[in-house]
Design a protein around this motif. Structure first.
Motif, PDB file in Angstrom:
ATOM      1  N   ASP A  45      -8.724  -3.562  -0.049  1.00 19.13           N
ATOM      2  CA  ASP A  45      -7.992  -4.680  -0.660  1.00 19.13           C
ATOM      3  C   ASP A  45      -6.517  -4.321  -0.757  1.00 19.13           C
ATOM      4  O   ASP A  45      -6.130  -3.150  -0.828  1.00 19.13           O
ATOM      5  CB  ASP A  45      -8.516  -4.970  -2.064  1.00 19.13           C
ATOM      6  CG  ASP A  45      -9.927  -5.591  -2.046  1.00 19.13           C
ATOM      7  OD1 ASP A  45     -10.374  -5.956  -0.957  1.00 19.13           O
ATOM      8  OD2 ASP A  45     -10.541  -5.627  -3.136  1.00 19.13           O
ATOM      9  N   THR A  46      -5.724  -5.427  -0.793  1.00 23.48           N
ATOM     10  CA  THR A  46      -4.301  -5.226  -1.081  1.00 23.48           C
ATOM     11  C   THR A  46      -4.140  -5.221  -2.581  1.00 23.48           C
ATOM     12  O   THR A  46      -5.000  -5.668  -3.343  1.00 23.48           O
ATOM     13  CB  THR A  46      -3.438  -6.323  -0.456  1.00 23.48           C
ATOM     14  OG1 THR A  46      -3.751  -7.572  -1.081  1.00 23.48           O
ATOM     15  CG2 THR A  46      -3.671  -6.421   1.065  1.00 23.48           C
ATOM     16  N   TRP A  47      -2.959  -4.792  -2.967  1.00 22.83           N
ATOM     17  CA  TRP A  47      -2.674  -4.771  -4.405  1.00 22.83           C
ATOM     18  C   TRP A  47      -2.583  -6.207  -4.935  1.00 22.83           C
ATOM     19  O   TRP A  47      -2.965  -6.480  -6.082  1.00 22.83           O
ATOM     20  CB  TRP A  47      -1.361  -4.009  -4.707  1.00 22.83           C
ATOM     21  CG  TRP A  47      -1.544  -2.521  -4.587  1.00 22.83           C
ATOM     22  CD1 TRP A  47      -1.128  -1.751  -3.599  1.00 22.83           C
ATOM     23  CD2 TRP A  47      -2.228  -1.715  -5.515  1.00 22.83           C
ATOM     24  NE1 TRP A  47      -1.477  -0.448  -3.802  1.00 22.83           N
ATOM     25  CE2 TRP A  47      -2.177  -0.386  -5.002  1.00 22.83           C
ATOM     26  CE3 TRP A  47      -2.910  -1.927  -6.731  1.00 22.83           C
ATOM     27  CZ2 TRP A  47      -2.759   0.694  -5.662  1.00 22.83           C
ATOM     28  CZ3 TRP A  47      -3.453  -0.836  -7.363  1.00 22.83           C
ATOM     29  CH2 TRP A  47      -3.386   0.459  -6.845  1.00 22.83           C
ATOM     30  N   GLY A  48      -2.105  -7.161  -4.051  1.00 21.30           N
ATOM     31  CA  GLY A  48      -2.014  -8.566  -4.476  1.00 21.30           C
ATOM     32  C   GLY A  48      -3.402  -9.132  -4.737  1.00 21.30           C
ATOM     33  O   GLY A  48      -3.615  -9.853  -5.720  1.00 21.30           O
ATOM     34  N   LEU A  72       2.750  -5.397  -2.980  1.00 21.80           N
ATOM     35  CA  LEU A  72       1.570  -6.237  -3.211  1.00 21.80           C
ATOM     36  C   LEU A  72       0.801  -6.487  -1.926  1.00 21.80           C
ATOM     37  O   LEU A  72      -0.408  -6.752  -1.959  1.00 21.80           O
ATOM     38  CB  LEU A  72       1.970  -7.570  -3.862  1.00 21.80           C
ATOM     39  CG  LEU A  72       2.507  -7.464  -5.312  1.00 21.80           C
ATOM     40  CD1 LEU A  72       2.941  -8.856  -5.803  1.00 21.80           C
ATOM     41  CD2 LEU A  72       1.477  -6.876  -6.238  1.00 21.80           C
ATOM     42  N   ASP A  73       1.500  -6.360  -0.788  1.00 23.85           N
ATOM     43  CA  ASP A  73       0.833  -6.617   0.488  1.00 23.85           C
ATOM     44  C   ASP A  73       0.169  -5.354   1.052  1.00 23.85           C
ATOM     45  O   ASP A  73      -0.550  -5.437   2.053  1.00 23.85           O
ATOM     46  CB  ASP A  73       1.853  -7.162   1.512  1.00 23.85           C
ATOM     47  CG  ASP A  73       2.361  -8.557   1.124  1.00 23.85           C
ATOM     48  OD1 ASP A  73       1.602  -9.280   0.465  1.00 23.85           O
ATOM     49  OD2 ASP A  73       3.525  -8.852   1.461  1.00 23.85           O
ATOM     50  N   HIS A  74       0.479  -4.171   0.422  1.00 23.06           N
ATOM     51  CA  HIS A  74      -0.109  -2.918   0.934  1.00 23.06           C
ATOM     52  C   HIS A  74      -1.532  -2.751   0.435  1.00 23.06           C
ATOM     53  O   HIS A  74      -1.869  -3.176  -0.672  1.00 23.06           O
ATOM     54  CB  HIS A  74       0.707  -1.719   0.455  1.00 23.06           C
ATOM     55  CG  HIS A  74       2.057  -1.622   1.123  1.00 23.06           C
ATOM     56  ND1 HIS A  74       3.012  -0.695   0.747  1.00 23.06           N
ATOM     57  CD2 HIS A  74       2.625  -2.325   2.146  1.00 23.06           C
ATOM     58  CE1 HIS A  74       4.076  -0.866   1.476  1.00 23.06           C
ATOM     59  NE2 HIS A  74       3.849  -1.870   2.350  1.00 23.06           N
ATOM     60  N   ARG A  75      -2.335  -2.155   1.313  1.00 28.68           N
ATOM     61  CA  ARG A  75      -3.701  -1.872   0.902  1.00 28.68           C
ATOM     62  C   ARG A  75      -3.701  -0.798  -0.201  1.00 28.68           C
ATOM     63  O   ARG A  75      -2.824   0.059  -0.271  1.00 28.68           O
ATOM     64  CB  ARG A  75      -4.505  -1.367   2.091  1.00 28.68           C
ATOM     65  CG  ARG A  75      -4.853  -2.463   3.095  1.00 28.68           C
ATOM     66  CD  ARG A  75      -5.388  -1.853   4.362  1.00 28.68           C
ATOM     67  NE  ARG A  75      -6.457  -0.880   4.143  1.00 28.68           N
ATOM     68  CZ  ARG A  75      -7.648  -0.925   4.755  1.00 28.68           C
ATOM     69  NH1 ARG A  75      -7.931  -1.914   5.578  1.00 28.68           N
ATOM     70  NH2 ARG A  75      -8.540   0.010   4.543  1.00 28.68           N
ATOM     71  N   ILE A  76      -4.744  -0.852  -0.989  1.00 25.18           N
ATOM     72  CA  ILE A  76      -4.840   0.125  -2.103  1.00 25.18           C
ATOM     73  C   ILE A  76      -4.988   1.526  -1.557  1.00 25.18           C
ATOM     74  O   ILE A  76      -4.424   2.487  -2.121  1.00 25.18           O
ATOM     75  CB  ILE A  76      -6.021  -0.252  -3.021  1.00 25.18           C
ATOM     76  CG1 ILE A  76      -5.709  -1.551  -3.753  1.00 25.18           C
ATOM     77  CG2 ILE A  76      -6.321   0.868  -4.011  1.00 25.18           C
ATOM     78  CD1 ILE A  76      -6.846  -2.079  -4.613  1.00 25.18           C
TER      79      ILE A  76
END
Length: 672
Positions: free
Chosen positions: A46-49, A85-89
């Motif tokens: 998942d992304t942070w968003g 927010l668009d980066h993966r966790i």
């Protein structure tokens, strides 16, 4: 056992380490949310968003999450601060320590780096610290680093040491050491430490004692390390040199080892064999069966030799050839032989060397040792007076006690009377002179009396001296013959006085023998002279009588003196008639009667005429006239001899009363 301390050099590893320390806190709020997301595998894609959307968190909260990520990165919890927010966790991951700590429910807070030098001491006992921040080091000279190449240490133990000493790296008490690393190869340094070696005198080997780890010592050191390089252990005593090493003789059944450095002379008798060694303040003796000897008494001493022995140290590998002493007790005969040799090297005629001989007195079993050598010296010395003066100062008790030996010396040196008296008088001493007297005697009484006179001034056994010179009879004869000489001694001056008084009293009393005398010529004017001469004779006799005791003719003199005493008492004013007896009474009562009558009537007529004149002038009664004539006749008989008729007590009393009554009347001025 003897204790010996030596120094060894032991290794110390210098460890240059660095690492990280930090305090911790429990993650809460956004920190806990971010770390939970990173640590949950199901959310990694998942992304942070998307993650925020699931939790219904507005995207405007993104900057707050970004700030938390940067802090976590800064504290070393995660490996990156790249947040979007668009980066993966899974673009963010835990550091190794960060994951471990998070799993324990905590995270670092304000971590810091440290760098420190720590010293590892592998030689310490188990109960002692092995790591230090500061130590003193020694020069590497003589330190064999290569033998300690297998020494290892545990970095975890170093970390534990740092955790126990946080202040050294400026960490607070709440900080924890997170990591440690070795920045460089350990540097090997050295320290000086001491080892106590105990020397066993029975076996000639060593044991050791130390406050270091004994297993470390046993693992890295050998006997030769302790013995071979420590010259002080086998160092020769002061004053001893050039030892010749030998082997222990087979006939030695028992002996004792000793380190040369521990030896010191305890006795006064010391000798050495110059072929085996050199020893200061000791006497060389070529025939000595030892390298040297030390003697304390007639049966107490030891003989020593130098040997080389392969010595071991208990618990250590190897052995080391070592120079040491071996000794055994000396026999009584050996000590006597050594003493005789040492004494023979001295000149007993020298007073200084005599003192050296006397200093060995306690070594000899001979009771007369001191006297023997003092006499030997006095017989040989060229200056007898100087030696005697020195002995009188240094050996006064001996001089006072051994006077008989001094006399022997004077006799053997053939000193004459004047020389002897001068020496002894100069020393302020007295001698018995019981040997000197007979030695100096010539057999001529007159000459021997002169010798005796001089010896009496220094003698303290005067009676024995006179007897030894066989002069007792001569002294008595001098008195009996009223001879006298020119003497200086108190006793012979008294003898002169006795002779003179004896002669004068014999003349006064007209004494022909010890039983014959004539008092008819004694005048009243001589009474004081009689008293003075008699007192002088008694006083002189009391002085000289110890010299006369035992003389063959002393009894004759005593009979004369007894007679003189009896006659003198007759003329003594202090002796009442009642105390007189025998011929003393006869002479005494006649004398008093005549004296009373003449004091009244005067005149020079005969006594019988005087009595008649007294009766005629009524000075006495008719009865007294008769009594006084009886007294006159009895007294006349007693005035010439001791052989007198017996007089009973009643008659004596009547005569005494008659004379005493006359005396009383005359004092009162009365007539009969």
């Amino acid at each position: 056992m003897s204790e010996n301390r030596i120094n060894i050099k032991v290794p110390v590893l210098c460890l240059k380490v660095s690492g990280e320390y930090s305090r911790f806190k429990k993650p809460a709020g956004l920190e806990n949310l971010v770390l939970t997301a990173i640590g949950t595998p199901a959310l990694s894609s998942d992304t942070w968003g998307e993650f925020l959307g699931r939790l219904a968190i507005p995207e405007r909260m993104g900057p707050l999450f970004e700030q938390v990520v940067r802090e976590l990165y800064s504290n070393g919890v995660i490996d990156s601060d790249d947040f979007d927010l668009d980066h993966r966790i899974d673009s963010l991951e835990f550091t190794d320590t960060g994951r471990d700590l998070f799993e324990m429910g905590r995270i670092k807070q304000d971590p810091k780096e440290y760098s420190e030098e720590i010293y590892f001491a592998p030689y310490t006992k188990y109960s002692d610290p092995k790591y230090y921040f500061n130590l003193e080091f020694d020069s590497p000279e003589g330190f064999d680093q290569s033998r300690f190449g297998d020494i290892t240490f545990d970095l975890d133990n170093v970390k534990w040491f740092l955790a126990e000493n946080k202040k050294q790296i400026k960490a607070d008490k709440d900080d924890e050491i997170l990591s440690i690393r070795l920045d460089d190869e350990p540097q090997v340094l050295c320290r000086k430490k001491h080892i106590d070696l105990q020397f066993d005198e029975t076996s000639g080997d060593f044991a050791f004692d130390t406050d270091l780890d004994p297993n470390f010592i046993k693992g890295y050191f050998t006997a030769d390390d302790f013995l071979g390089k420590n010259e002080e252990l086998s160092a020769l005593p002061k004053g001893m040199s050039s030892p010749e090493y030998t082997v222990i003789p087979e006939e030695w059944e028992s002996y004792r080892y000793q380190l040369p450095k521990d030896f010191s002379f305890k006795g006064k008798l010391r000798a050495f064999n110059p072929k085996n060694c050199k020893v200061e303040d000791a006497t060389p003796m070529d025939s000595l069966r030892y390298s040297f000897v030390d003697v304390l008494g007639p049966e107490l001493g030891r003989g020593y030799i130098f040997i080389r022995k392969k010595a071991t140290v208990l618990g250590l590998k190897g052995e080391s050839e070592f120079g040491m002493l071996v000794s055994r007790p000396l026999s009584k005969s050996e000590i006597s032989e050594i003493l005789s040799h040492v004494i023979s090297t001295f000149d007993s005629a020298s007073y200084e060397e005599l003192n050296s001989i006397l200093s060995l007195k306690e070594i000899s079993s001979e009771e007369s040792y001191e006297s023997k050598w003092i006499v030997n010296h006095l017989e040989k010395t060229g200056d007898l007076i100087a030696s005697l003066n020195s002995l009188n100062k240094d050996k006064k008790k001996w001089m006072q006690k051994e006077t008989a030996l001094l006399e022997e010396v004077f006799c053997r040196r053939n000193l004459n009377t004047e020389e002897t008296v001068k020496i002894i008088s100069g020393l302020g001493m007295k001698l018995p002179c019981t040997k000197l007297g007979p030695h100096l005697a010539t057999g001529d009484n007159q000459k021997d009396l002169e010798i005796l006179d001089r010896l009496l001034t220094i003698s303290n056994s005067k009676g024995i001296l006179v007897a030894g010179m066989n002069l007792k009879n001569a002294l008595v004869s001098a008195v009996l013959s009223t001879d006298y000489g020119d003497f200086v001694s108190t006793e012979l001056i008294a003898l002169n006085a006795l002779s003179k008084s004896f002669g004068r009293l014999r003349a006064i009393f007209a004494i022909k023998s010890a039983t014959e005398y004539d008092l008819s010529k004694v005048e009243e004017s001589e009474l004081d002279s009689i008293s003075a001469e008699y007192n002088s004779a008694n006083k002189s006799l009391s002085v000289v009588s110890p010299l006369l005791a035992g003389a063959d003719n002393l009894s004759e003199l005593q009979r004369y003196m007894d007679l003189i005493q009896n006659l003198a008492e007759i003329y003594s004013k202090d002796v009442p008639l009642e105390r007189l007896n025998g011929y003393q009474f006869g002479v005494g009562v006649r004398r008093k009667m005549e004296s009373l009558l003449r004091s009244k009537l005067h005149g020079t007529d005969k006594l019988d005429d005087l009595i008649e004149r007294a009766a005629k002038n009524k000075v006495i009664t008719d009865i007294e006239n008769e009594t006084f004539h009886k007294i006159r006749k009895f007294g006349n008989g007693c005035a010439h001899t001791e052989d007198f008729p017996a007089l009973d007590a009643k008659q004596k009393k009547a005569w005494v009363d008659a004379v005493n009554n006359l005396e009383k009347r005359l004092k009162k001025g009365c007539k009969a």
